[in-house]
Design an enzyme around this catalytic site. Structure first.
Site, PDB file in Angstrom:
ATOM      1  N   SER A  15       0.851  -1.187   0.000  1.00 12.39           N
ATOM      2  CA  SER A  15       0.000   0.000   0.000  1.00 12.39           C
ATOM      3  C   SER A  15       0.882   1.230   0.000  1.00 12.39           C
ATOM      4  CB  SER A  15      -0.911  -0.002   1.231  1.00 12.39           C
ATOM      5  OG  SER A  15      -1.764   1.127   1.219  1.00 12.39           O
ATOM      6  N   HIS A  63       2.472  12.152  -1.202  1.00  7.31           N
ATOM      7  CA  HIS A  63       2.005  13.535  -1.104  1.00  7.31           C
ATOM      8  C   HIS A  63       3.123  14.474  -1.577  1.00  7.31           C
ATOM      9  CE1 HIS A  63      -1.677  12.686   1.147  1.00  7.31           C
ATOM     10  NE2 HIS A  63      -0.988  11.905   1.967  1.00  7.31           N
ATOM     11  N   HIS A 122      -2.654   7.229  -4.501  1.00  2.00           N
ATOM     12  CA  HIS A 122      -2.744   6.058  -3.636  1.00  2.00           C
ATOM     13  C   HIS A 122      -2.784   4.827  -4.526  1.00  2.00           C
ATOM     14  CE1 HIS A 122      -5.720   2.980  -2.203  1.00  2.00           C
ATOM     15  NE2 HIS A 122      -4.862   2.929  -1.202  1.00  2.00           N
ATOM     16  N   ASN A 159      -2.811   0.322  -4.026  1.00  2.88           N
ATOM     17  CA  ASN A 159      -2.828  -0.792  -3.100  1.00  2.88           C
ATOM     18  C   ASN A 159      -3.098  -2.074  -3.876  1.00  2.88           C
ATOM     19  OD1 ASN A 159      -5.023  -2.568  -1.336  1.00  2.88           O
ATOM     20  ND2 ASN A 159      -3.266  -1.899  -0.147  1.00  2.88           N
ATOM     21  N   VAL A 160      -2.332  -3.118  -3.590  1.00  2.00           N
ATOM     22  CA  VAL A 160      -2.620  -4.454  -4.113  1.00  2.00           C
ATOM     23  C   VAL A 160      -2.463  -5.421  -2.948  1.00  2.00           C
ATOM     24  CG1 VAL A 160      -2.126  -4.141  -6.567  1.00  2.00           C
ATOM     25  CG2 VAL A 160      -0.231  -4.539  -5.001  1.00  2.00           C
ATOM     26  N   HIS A 162     -20.446  11.848   3.969  1.00  2.00           N
ATOM     27  CA  HIS A 162     -20.890  12.914   4.874  1.00  2.00           C
ATOM     28  C   HIS A 162     -20.762  14.296   4.233  1.00  2.00           C
ATOM     29  CE1 HIS A 162     -16.555  12.546   5.479  1.00  2.00           C
ATOM     30  NE2 HIS A 162     -16.533  13.749   6.034  1.00  2.00           N
ATOM     31  N   GLY A 178      -4.540  -5.554  14.607  1.00  2.00           N
ATOM     32  CA  GLY A 178      -3.242  -5.489  15.268  1.00  2.00           C
ATOM     33  C   GLY A 178      -2.116  -5.042  14.365  1.00  2.00           C
ATOM     34  N   GLY A 179      -2.448  -4.362  13.281  1.00  2.00           N
ATOM     35  CA  GLY A 179      -1.410  -3.827  12.399  1.00  2.00           C
ATOM     36  C   GLY A 179      -0.617  -2.720  13.091  1.00  2.00           C
ATOM     37  N   ARG A 180       0.439  -2.303  12.434  1.00  2.00           N
ATOM     38  CA  ARG A 180       1.314  -1.288  13.018  1.00  2.00           C
ATOM     39  C   ARG A 180       0.739   0.101  12.742  1.00  2.00           C
ATOM     40  NH1 ARG A 180       6.355   1.191  11.231  1.00  2.00           N
ATOM     41  NH2 ARG A 180       7.605   1.731  13.062  1.00  2.00           N
TER      42      ARG A 180
END
Length: 294
Positions: A86, A90, A100, A102-103, A169, A252-254
């Site tokens: 991921s 910027h 962005h 992600n795979v 929103h 529980g990811g970092r």
């Protein structure tokens, strides 16, 4: 045949290729931060990138987090592994877009039952000042990545991206979209892996030419101010709506790696609207509304 070793080898190689290319483009080395279940490679205060990172993670567990079982109840009680690359970049120059990509792959197993697996991913573009030719280039490269996998695939994944990266929103798109897919297991494991690889392999071709073209465009405080305001939308989406962020935090990811996607300088204002006829208003009228860029 489900081969998680091949998936991991591809993902770590993809991370290395993207980082080496972006490092050469920026001119400053990225910081490498290995942790127990992955590697975060990031840059802050670079020559070109104000902040960005390319993460690889391989997370396992004995029980699924709530964010996953909420829409896939059949996963409850299964051992699982999730791996992916991921990235979010910027740039400092407001005329260069944020991006962005992600795979990812997910596999869940249970003794005596067939594995449950799928792939997901995509890439999308978030400009602050729009250019028609840049938008067309990005979307055409996304189309080319998916072309070998069916005539209707790009149109479906483009629509999915427009619908996913949307701030409900605010009733407002985050950017100009790209492609997005999830829960992909059509046509077998090898086809789905090949499609995911094609998306990852096309990222640099989609994004880097835009940065090369705009990196020396002069800008001032007005442009930086608008960039910081629009970055607020990026933060809102990632923290309120993004399924990947929620999954990472709940599994529980970092945290440092998960929140690496947030921009370094952001502003919010009360009920602000762009000046009529301005370049800032043009982003809202001509670029954010979903359209066929091809």
């Amino acid at each position: 045949m489900i081969d998680s070793t091949a998936v991991r080898a591809y993902l770590t190689g993809l991370q290395d290729r993207i980082v080496s290319t972006l490092e050469a483009f920026d001119g400053r080395p990225f910081r490498r931060d290995a942790w127990g279940r992955g590697t975060s490679i990031l840059i802050e205060e670079g020559n070109f990138f104000e902040r960005g990172g390319v993460n690889f993670s391989h997370v396992t567990g004995d029980a699924m987090p709530a964010s996953a079982t909420a829409h896939r109840p059949e996963l409850a009680g299964r051992r699982w592994e999730a791996m992916g690359v991921s990235l979010v970049m910027h740039p400092r120059n407001p005329y260069c877009p944020t991006t962005h990509m992600n795979v990812r792959c997910f596999i869940a197993t249970k003794d005596g039952e067939a594995p449950v697996w799928w792939f997901g991913g995509g890439m999308d573009l978030t400009p602050y000042y729009g250019y028609t030719e840049d938008s067309q280039h990005f979307h055409r490269t996304c189309r080319d990545a998916l072309a070998p996998f069916g005539e209707d695939v790009h149109a479906r994944y483009k629509k999915w991206c427009d619908e996913y990266f949307f701030l409900k929103h605010r009733n407002e798109p985050r950017g100009i979209g790209g492609i997005f897919f999830d829960d992909l297991n059509e046509g077998g494991f090898e086809r789905c892996l090949a499609l995911t690889q094609s998306v990852g392999d096309h990222f640099l071709d989609a994004y880097l030419p835009l940065c090369e073209k705009r990196r020396d465009t002069p800008y001032g405080e007005r442009e930086r101010d608008f960039q910081a305001y629009r970055r607020g939308r990026y933060v809102e989406f990632n923290l309120v709506w993004d399924r990947g962020t929620l999954f990472g935090l709940q599994s529980g990811g970092r945290t440092e790696a998960i929140l690496m996607s947030l921009p370094p300088v952001v502003k919010w204002r009360y009920d602000w609207h762009p000046e009529a006829g301005s370049a800032e208003e043009k982003l809202y009228t001509d670029f954010l509304p979903p359209r066929d860029w091809l």
